[in-house]
Design an enzyme around this catalytic site. Structure first.
Site, short mmCIF file in Angstrom:
data_model
loop_
_atom_site.label_atom_id
_atom_site.label_comp_id
_atom_site.label_asym_id
_atom_site.label_seq_id
_atom_site.Cartn_x
_atom_site.Cartn_y
_atom_site.Cartn_z
N LYS A 77 49.71 -15.04 46.03
CA LYS A 77 50.32 -14.21 44.98
C LYS A 77 51.22 -13.20 45.67
O LYS A 77 50.86 -12.65 46.73
CB LYS A 77 49.21 -13.51 44.19
CG LYS A 77 49.70 -12.67 43.04
CD LYS A 77 48.53 -12.07 42.26
CE LYS A 77 48.98 -11.26 41.06
NZ LYS A 77 47.86 -10.68 40.30
N SER A 152 47.92 -11.67 35.41
CA SER A 152 49.18 -11.61 36.09
C SER A 152 49.34 -12.68 37.18
O SER A 152 50.46 -12.91 37.63
CB SER A 152 49.35 -10.23 36.74
OG SER A 152 48.33 -10.00 37.68
N SER A 176 43.15 -10.73 35.86
CA SER A 176 44.30 -11.52 36.30
C SER A 176 44.02 -12.74 37.15
O SER A 176 44.94 -13.50 37.45
CB SER A 176 45.28 -10.63 37.03
OG SER A 176 46.06 -9.94 36.10
N1 GLN Z 1 46.22 -7.72 31.71
C1 GLN Z 1 45.73 -6.61 32.45
C2 GLN Z 1 46.85 -5.63 32.73
O1 GLN Z 1 47.95 -5.88 32.34
C3 GLN Z 1 45.09 -7.07 33.73
C4 GLN Z 1 46.05 -7.35 34.83
C5 GLN Z 1 45.39 -7.62 36.14
O2 GLN Z 1 44.22 -7.94 36.20
N2 GLN Z 1 46.15 -7.43 37.21
O3 GLN Z 1 46.64 -4.60 33.31
#
Ligand code: GLN
Length: 498
Positions: A77, A152, A176
């Site tokens: 990532k 994400s 994410s």
């Molecule tokens: N959807 C959540 C956010 O936008 C989690 C994102 C994540 O775990 N990086 O913060």
């Protein structure tokens, strides 16, 4: 023999060690797939760099002194910094940024023998649930390219699902790893907070951020996690001071008599009927394996949304202050003085969602509102962790859905960000408590094309082995994790991405 890209990491390791296949052949096979993909999963790759890694691996394999994952390709990532590929965190503000060092996770996997195939698309600074917040375009769901892959870590999950790579790294701040794994039909685990070093992980919300693997199966995740975890106290003060574990040794243990808790709050009215049916089927499979189910309650589940969306932006507003046009990446071309340079750099370099969160974060931390928002949120975060403590007196692990619905359509929630925040409801509680949790494919919904559904397993602190074993036993009786999107879906890119 099946295609190289169909091999599990476990099978690939064996084939490389016995010289049935070579490291360069494997790397070329995946590079060819990556170069032809139309899903938008990769942000950078470089044939020559990867082949150089593969040739070095082959030398080690030839002299029988390779690491446990020698020759296995992996991609990271783009929030992990790497010295051989740019590191952007999906943001324009870091466009072309080259790190002078590798993140600990990247280094550890390379030490174990993994070959770096490049960097994967993600929501900007890991903020999002659909990968639509990347400055470099959407990622498409390989099962149905009109749908989001989740976020994400959308690039990671979609690339593993489309068999562009055998495994990937992801990060999970509020879901994410689990949510994109669920949307793309792959397996992912977010370990206990502190298990994996955050050194070299571009920070979003430091008290929540945790790295983990995304792969085809629980067994592959166990192999990767064993290589990724290790205490790193010198470089990450929140790293846990515990011995390294081999998470593969406890796979295949009986789960007879294991008590699995079903939180009533995870099965309310908002749950999609297809998701519910798939989870019910999964419960029956686990019953066949001898698990016992108990009803539990996690009463503060709903509060995890406001709590998370106060704490995470608060930490982000502080973490992202370092992107000022002086130290890293992008700087506005025209400005009048230093303050104007900061303003223009940050206005032009950050995307909408990131700016929204920086403003929310600065607001909840400000003098007049700190007590009303930030402090309250911290108190409720503690109560959420307490709820789990009480629940784990009645059960050994917790099972529920990863997300209320399967993947939604591209652009569907863009104009209504609140609805995508709400979709995080089942992943946020474990993140706020710092507990290990994973996503395991457990069904398909017809929507009208098949879309994967994931079940979530949440364990008590440091119980990753238990989670992985339950997931592995489930996968030994089911085929959901081996289902793959058809090649035609991988080759055609539709929707408005990029
Ligand atoms: N959807 C959540 C956010 O936008 C989690 C994102 C994540 O775990 N990086 O913060």
């Amino acid at each position: 023999m099946s295609f190289i890209h169909d091999l599990s990491v476990t099978e690939m390791v064996r084939a490389l060690k016995t010289k049935t296949i070579g490291a360069v052949e494997v790397a070329e096979h995946f590079l060819n797939r990556v170069e032809h993909e139309k899903l938008g999963t990769f942000l950078s790759h470089n044939r020559e760099t990867t082949l150089k890694f593969a040739r070095n691996s082959q030398i080690k394999l030839d002299s029988n002194n390779g690491g446990p994952l020698e020759g296995v390709p992996i991609a990271h990532k783009d929030v992990f910094v790497t010295k051989d590929f740019p590191s952007t965190a999906g943001s324009k503000i870091l466009e072309g940024y080259m790190s002078s060092f590798d993140a600990t996770v990247v280094q550890r996997l390379a030490d174990a023998g993994c070959i770096n195939l490049g960097k994967l698309n993600c929501d900007e600074f890991a903020m999002g649930s659909s990968n639509e917040n990347s400055a470099y375009g959407n990622v498409l769901n390989p099962w149905d390219t009109s749908k989001v892959p989740g976020g994400s870590s959308g690039g990671s999950a979609a690339a593993v699902s489309a068999r562009l790579i055998p495994a990937a790294t992801g990060t999970d701040t509020g879901g994410s790893i689990r949510q994109p794994a669920s949307f793309c039909g792959v397996t992912g685990i977010k370990p206990t907070y502190g298990r994996i070093s955050r050194y070299g992980m571009i920070a979003y919300a430091s008290s929540l951020d945790q790295a983990g693997p995304i792969a085809k199966s629980a067994q592959d995740c166990a192999l990767l996690l064993s290589a990724m975890c290790a205490s790193d106290l010198d470089r990450d003060s929140t790293s846990l001071d515990i011995a390294q574990e081999d998470f593969t040794t406890d796979l295949n243990c009986t789960i007879k008599g294991l008590r699995i808790g079903i939180p009533e709050e995870f099965f309310g009215d908002g749950l999609d009927t297809g998701v519910r049916a798939a989870i019910d089927d999964a419960i029956n499979v686990l019953k066949e394996l001898g698990a016992e189910f108990v009803k539990i309650s996690l009463p503060k589940t709903e509060l995890s949304i406001p709590v998370y969306y106060i704490i995470a932006p608060a930490e982000a507003s502080s973490n992202l202050s370092r992107f000022d046009g002086v130290r890293y990446g992008y700087r506005a071309k025209e400005y009048t003085d230093l303050i104007d340079m900061y303003k223009k750099t940050r206005s032009q370099g950050f995307g909408e969602e990131v700016k929204k969160r920086i403003m929310t974060g600065a607001y909840v931390l400000s003098h007049g509102y700190y007590d009303a928002y930030y402090l309250q949120a911290q108190k409720i975060r503690r109560m959420i962790a307490e709820d789990f403590k009480v629940a784990f007196m009645k059960c050994d692990l917790i099972l529920g859905p990863v997300a209320p619905t399967p993947a939604w359509g591209l652009n569907e929630k863009v104009s209504d960000p609140l609805s995508s925040y709400l979709a995080d409801i089942f992943t946020l509680p474990a993140s706020l408590a710092g507990l290990p949790a994973m996503s395991v494919p457990c069904g398909m919904s017809l929507n009208p094309k098949p879309l994967p559904i994931g079940m979530q397993l949440i364990g008590n602190y440091l119980q990753e082995s238990k989670l992985l074993n339950v997931a592995h036993m489930f996968q030994s009786l089911t085929q959901w994790h081996s289902m793959i999107p058809t090649e035609s879906m991988i080759e055609t890119k539709t929707g408005d991405a990029r």
